[in-house]
Design an enzyme around this catalytic site. Structure first.
Site, PDB file in Angstrom:
ATOM      1  N   HIS A  19      -0.578  15.117  23.101  1.00 60.37           N
ATOM      2  CA  HIS A  19      -1.638  15.764  23.880  1.00 60.37           C
ATOM      3  C   HIS A  19      -1.796  17.237  23.508  1.00 60.37           C
ATOM      4  O   HIS A  19      -2.901  17.770  23.457  1.00 60.37           O
ATOM      5  CB  HIS A  19      -1.353  15.610  25.381  1.00 60.37           C
ATOM      6  CG  HIS A  19      -1.651  14.235  25.900  1.00 60.37           C
ATOM      7  ND1 HIS A  19      -0.783  13.182  25.727  1.00 60.37           N
ATOM      8  CD2 HIS A  19      -2.735  13.734  26.551  1.00 60.37           C
ATOM      9  CE1 HIS A  19      -1.309  12.090  26.276  1.00 60.37           C
ATOM     10  NE2 HIS A  19      -2.495  12.398  26.772  1.00 60.37           N
ATOM     11  N   LYS A  49       2.977   6.473  34.376  1.00 59.91           N
ATOM     12  CA  LYS A  49       3.541   6.323  35.717  1.00 59.91           C
ATOM     13  C   LYS A  49       3.327   7.597  36.523  1.00 59.91           C
ATOM     14  O   LYS A  49       3.257   8.692  35.963  1.00 59.91           O
ATOM     15  CB  LYS A  49       5.019   5.955  35.650  1.00 59.91           C
ATOM     16  CG  LYS A  49       5.915   7.085  35.256  1.00 59.91           C
ATOM     17  CD  LYS A  49       7.389   6.748  35.439  1.00 59.91           C
ATOM     18  CE  LYS A  49       8.200   8.026  35.313  1.00 59.91           C
ATOM     19  NZ  LYS A  49       9.586   7.851  34.987  1.00 59.91           N
TER      20      LYS A  49
END
Lengths: 173, 279
Positions: free
Chosen positions: A36, A100
């Site tokens: 990212h 998650k």
């Protein structure tokens, strides 16, 4: 349990709602912190994520007889990617973001705008998810990011999770 | 045992710890699964967890891909026998086998120590009165990021310097872990001490079996109170709602300075990988 097969088109994904159980089959690309950051720095990703699935995961993968074997591949905490994820969804057309813990407001807005969803995988269930990997198609950034942070390209079958943030603004968190 | 045999025993301990959950934790998860409402998110998550535990044990592979910080607690009778060098050798060998992820990153330049060995890694403690026992605890980053230290009084929490304040701080840590620390979790807590020993003692509580209770009846009462209260929060497995939120609460207390009142919470995920051997 709703079955999702690649390509994950907008109509199918818009029909999903928070709380739906899903079973995913098709290509799955891992990308976590360094991936990212690389994207945010404006560097090329080298893969087509349009209508695809991005998995926040740092797997254990071993090389045996010239073949990659995935040993463990559960989700990592997604919120660390919150500063980057909305732009990645808008620019790259990611349809399923899997991880998650859920994500923040910027991601929620991008999911609604682009028709994408966030899927909660079961944290720690690394052996089960590794067993869904039918093949490893390749890996990018292995040298740059290390094995846990590299961008692995898996083909998975019956990878299960729960829609935790849908494209209508609903979130389980 | 010569050093070859000790290194092999340590390597086996690492592989088993990474691939097989302690019985008490697995039993607690199975009980939770049996109690979960049919077709609930909690039931789906807990069943996946149980399937995962069984599969990892059968294959001998890591049950969670974050094989965590390795903390070895070595009885002092083994000082000079189970040396840090032998421990590192075993860690490197287990990593090469894929029992551990390459999980050790240089904090300055981001490069990977592919053997999982570096300054301070793995962590090795020698335990006074620990005999010939070696215990290994694996704690992943997702849960470690949810560990916290409070300094009482805490005005925002309305937590004063008493057991009611301690309780408020601990329950705040549980709420803040929602969705992040893989629930149902286990808490190790140290009341008092300084900042450094607080984290050390809190983490050591995670070595206790789920079924025990603190020797001090006041702490034992607080353990069951917090467990019950946390499980009434409805955070549930993986934060998707329902119960349980926690499998256990383990408290310890240390003396403090008049000026300090720390409450240190070590959050452990359901994948509480601890195992001991006698050498």
């Amino acid at each position: 349990m709703i079955s999702l097969a690649y390509p994950f088109d907008e109509k199918t994904v818009r029909a999903l709602h928070a709380g739906d159980g899903v079973s995913i089959s098709g290509p799955l690309h891992t990308g976590r912190d360094k991936f990212h950051k690389w994207f945010a720095d404006g560097k090329p990703l080298g893969i087509d994520l349009r209508d695809g699935a991005l998995y926040h995961c740092g797997p254990v993968v071993v090389r045996e007889g010239g073949v990659w074997r995935v040993v463990a591949a559960g989700p990592t905490t997604s919120i660390r990617e919150e500063p980057y994820e909305a732009a990645l969804i808008r620019e790259c057309g990611v349809r399923l973001v899997i991880g998650k813990g859920g994500m923040g407001e910027a991601t929620r807005a991008a999911l609604a705008e682009c028709g994408a969803v966030y899927i909660q995988a079961v944290g720690g269930a690394a052996a089960i998810y590794a067993a869904t990997v039918r093949s490893v198609e390749g890996v990018d950034f292995l040298d740059e990011f290390g094995a846990a942070e590299a961008c692995w390209h898996f083909t998975v079958e019956d990878f299960r999770g729960v829609v935790a943030m849908d494209s209508h603004g609903a979130s389980l968190f | 045992m010569d050093s070859r045999e000790i290194a092999a025993a340590l390597e086996e301990l690492i592989v088993r710890t990474s691939s097989s959950l302690p019985e008490d934790v697995e039993e607690a998860l199975a009980r939770a699964r049996a109690n979960a409402a049919a077709d609930s998110s909690a039931a789906l998550v807990l069943q996946t967890i149980l399937d995962n535990i069984a599969l990892a044990r059968r294959l001998g592979t890591p049950l969670c891909q974050d094989t965590g910080t390795l903390a070895f607690y070595i009885g002092d009778a083994l000082r000079g026998v189970v040396t840090p060098a032998l421990v590192r050798e075993a860690v490197a060998a287990a990593t090469a086998r894929g029992a551990l992820r390459k999980n050790c990153i240089d904090s300055i330049d981001g490069t990977s120590y592919d053997s999982n060995c570096a300054a301070g890694a793995p962590v090795v403690h020698y335990v006074e009165g620990g005999g010939r026992r070696v215990t290994l605890l694996l704690k992943g980053g997702g849960s470690e990021n949810m560990s916290r230290q409070y300094s009482l009084p805490d005005a925002a929490l309305g937590a004063g310097r008493d057991l009611a304040g301690v309780r408020a701080a601990i329950l705040d840590a549980v709420s803040r872990a929602k969705g992040y620390g893989c629930a149902p979790g286990i808490l190790g807590v140290c009341i008092g001490g300084d900042r450094a020993t607080g984290f050390e003692v809190a983490k050591e509580q995670l070595l206790r079996p789920l079924g025990d209770a603190a020797q001090d009846p006041r702490l034992a009462a607080l353990e069951s109170d917090i467990l019950e209260s946390a499980n009434a929060l409805g955070i549930g497995p993986m934060g998707l709602g329902g119960a349980p939120t926690l499998l256990g609460v383990k408290l310890a207390a240390r003396a403090r300075l008049p000026a300090s009142y720390f409450v240190t919470v070590a959050y452990m995920c359901w994948a509480c990988r601890r195992r001991s051997i006698e050498l």
